[in-house]
Motif scaffolding. Structure first.
Motif, PDB file in Angstrom:
ATOM      1  N   ASP A 170      32.498  37.614  36.161  1.00 14.25           N
ATOM      2  CA  ASP A 170      33.404  36.519  35.815  1.00 14.25           C
ATOM      3  C   ASP A 170      33.367  35.380  36.829  1.00 14.25           C
ATOM      4  O   ASP A 170      33.367  34.204  36.446  1.00 14.25           O
ATOM      5  N   LEU A 215      35.268  47.685  36.920  1.00 14.06           N
ATOM      6  CA  LEU A 215      36.030  46.475  37.209  1.00 14.06           C
ATOM      7  C   LEU A 215      35.341  45.618  38.265  1.00 14.06           C
ATOM      8  O   LEU A 215      35.448  44.392  38.247  1.00 14.06           O
ATOM      9  N   THR A 262      37.916  49.276  42.580  1.00 13.98           N
ATOM     10  CA  THR A 262      38.193  47.838  42.628  1.00 13.98           C
ATOM     11  C   THR A 262      39.683  47.558  42.403  1.00 13.98           C
ATOM     12  O   THR A 262      40.342  48.226  41.601  1.00 13.98           O
ATOM     13  N   SER A 290      39.734  38.435  35.382  1.00 16.79           N
ATOM     14  CA  SER A 290      39.472  38.470  36.820  1.00 16.79           C
ATOM     15  C   SER A 290      40.400  37.500  37.535  1.00 16.79           C
ATOM     16  O   SER A 290      40.614  36.376  37.086  1.00 16.79           O
ATOM     17  N   GLU A 339      42.629  41.752  30.192  1.00 20.46           N
ATOM     18  CA  GLU A 339      42.035  41.838  31.523  1.00 20.46           C
ATOM     19  C   GLU A 339      41.339  40.524  31.860  1.00 20.46           C
ATOM     20  O   GLU A 339      40.502  40.044  31.105  1.00 20.46           O
ATOM     21  N   PHE A 345      34.577  41.713  37.683  1.00 13.48           N
ATOM     22  CA  PHE A 345      34.928  40.642  38.609  1.00 13.48           C
ATOM     23  C   PHE A 345      33.693  39.838  39.012  1.00 13.48           C
ATOM     24  O   PHE A 345      33.714  38.600  38.993  1.00 13.48           O
ATOM     25  N   SER A 346      32.624  40.526  39.369  1.00 13.06           N
ATOM     26  CA  SER A 346      31.405  39.854  39.828  1.00 13.06           C
ATOM     27  C   SER A 346      30.848  38.939  38.745  1.00 13.06           C
ATOM     28  O   SER A 346      30.462  37.789  39.015  1.00 13.06           O
ATOM     29  N   VAL A 403      41.097  42.295  39.559  1.00 12.75           N
ATOM     30  CA  VAL A 403      41.122  42.065  38.119  1.00 12.75           C
ATOM     31  C   VAL A 403      42.574  42.151  37.666  1.00 12.75           C
ATOM     32  O   VAL A 403      43.252  43.153  37.899  1.00 12.75           O
ATOM     33  N   ARG A 432      43.246  45.964  41.296  1.00  8.55           N
ATOM     34  CA  ARG A 432      43.772  45.406  40.046  1.00  8.55           C
ATOM     35  C   ARG A 432      45.244  45.033  40.227  1.00  8.55           C
ATOM     36  O   ARG A 432      45.945  45.637  41.046  1.00  8.55           O
ATOM     37  N   ALA A 441      39.504  40.466  45.818  1.00 11.58           N
ATOM     38  CA  ALA A 441      38.736  40.505  44.572  1.00 11.58           C
ATOM     39  C   ALA A 441      39.476  41.434  43.617  1.00 11.58           C
ATOM     40  O   ALA A 441      39.372  42.661  43.710  1.00 11.58           O
ATOM     41  N   VAL A 462      34.525  44.253  46.261  1.00 16.94           N
ATOM     42  CA  VAL A 462      34.739  45.063  45.066  1.00 16.94           C
ATOM     43  C   VAL A 462      34.047  46.404  45.267  1.00 16.94           C
ATOM     44  O   VAL A 462      33.191  46.555  46.138  1.00 16.94           O
TER      45      VAL A 462
END
Length: 333
Positions: free
Chosen positions: A99, A92, A118, A63, A61, A96-97, A20, A120, A18, A87
């Motif tokens: 998106d 972030l 999280t 995801s 940015e 992610f969640s 970003v 990246r 997971a 995550v």
């Protein structure tokens, strides 16, 4: 109604990083100045992540994560998908969640309260569209077997596993357990090798999974095929694996892709693209098209064609998630 092997709730459930993505265009000179391996993927620590982020120009940015990108493409094609990934309970993680759910993928893995943050991926995109990825895995490498929803895994026709996530110990254990659950419930297991360096580290594991008949669908690119089989000749590499995997899919960038299943071989060229802007996610979206076709019991050639169309769409713009109407592109082809 109870799910059965003939009536899965989901077409695919995937386990993956997971992440970003933080993307920025750059000149080749910056790649050299920073000592980066152009076109590759390097794992980095917190200090290196801060150094590279400071060197980036204006960034976007988005995801990402390989398997999550594949599911985003599948959802865009109308497939029913769910994702398992870790995550942190931070900004972030919330990005992610949001998106992944916004594109129609179910995601309910509990957030991790502790450090690290999280994951990246800092991506430098040169004028030729090549992407150089620098990944800080963060919370994603702490996905424990306890975080698995085994009923969810059993409710999907295909379990899709991301090779990148095989590296850390906790998620590797989680994926081994997920394979057991899929096998116990009569589901298929698909696996993407992800990158040659992963095979260099865990090739023995991957070859054992294949030898034990635990992989139904294997995705590799030309370089990964050579790493996995030890064969530098592409066709020799295919020959080495074709009888050990029910469905073998090998991509060759601009040279198209090949699939072999039950003795049948199909091949398609790459779809034409007016301009290659960013190759991030090409393999992920290829898998999205292929798996969607496979779930719908399309022909092998049609599955490859769907994969090629999806890959062509994603390399025509920045980012590893589709922007055009993939269903319209696929139906019209």
């Amino acid at each position: 109604m109870t799910d059965s092997p003939d009536q899965p709730r989901y077409d695919v459930i995937a386990i993956g990083n997971a992440i970003v993505d933080v993307m920025a265009p750059c000149e080749d000179a910056l790649i050299e100045d920073l000592g980066l391996a152009k076109g590759g993927m390097t794992l980095i620590d917190t200090a290196r992540a801060e150094e590279l982020y400071a060197a980036m120009g204006p960034a976007k940015e988005i995801s990402g994560g390989s398997a999550a990108n594949t599911l985003a493409g599948m959802a865009a094609l109308g497939a029913r998908c769910a994702f398992i990934g870790q995550v942190a309970d931070d900004q972030l993680g919330a990005v992610f969640s949001h998106d992944i759910r916004a594109v129609g993928v179910d995601f309910d893995t509990p957030k991790r309260k502790a450090e690290p943050p999280t994951a990246r991926c800092l991506i430098f995109v040169t004028p030729d569209g090549e992407r150089t990825m620098n990944t800080f895995l963060g919370a994603s490498q702490f996905l424990p077997p306890a975080a698995l929803d085994e009923a969810l895994i059993a409710s999907a026709g295909i379990l899709y596993l991301e090779g990148y996530l095989w590296d850390p110990e906790e998620p590797r254990s989680a994926m081994r357990r997920a394979i057991e659950v899929a096998r116990e419930t009569g589901r298929k297991v698909a696996f993407t090798a992800s990158e040659s360096f992963v095979i260099d580290r865990h090739g023995e594991d991957f070859r054992a999974l294949i030898a034990d008949g635990l992989i139904d669908i294997l995705f590799v690119n030309e370089t990964e095929l050579a790493s996995l089989t030890g064969e530098t000749n592409f066709d020799a590499g295919l020959d080495a694996l074709k009888d050990s995997v029910p469905v073998l899919v090998a991509t060759r960038s601009a040279k198209g892709a090949v699939a072999i299943a039950s003795g049948e071989r199909a091949e398609v060229p790459a779809e034409p693209v007016a301009k290659v802007v960013d190759t991030t996610g090409a393999g992920d979206l290829f898998a999205a098209g292929f798996l969607t076709g496979h779930a719908r019991e399309e022909s092998l050639e049609r599955c490859l064609k769907m994969g090629a169309i999806c890959a062509a769409e994603v390399i025509s713009h920045y980012g590893a998630r589709p922007e055009a109407d993939l269903q319209a592109l696929v139906v019209g082809a």
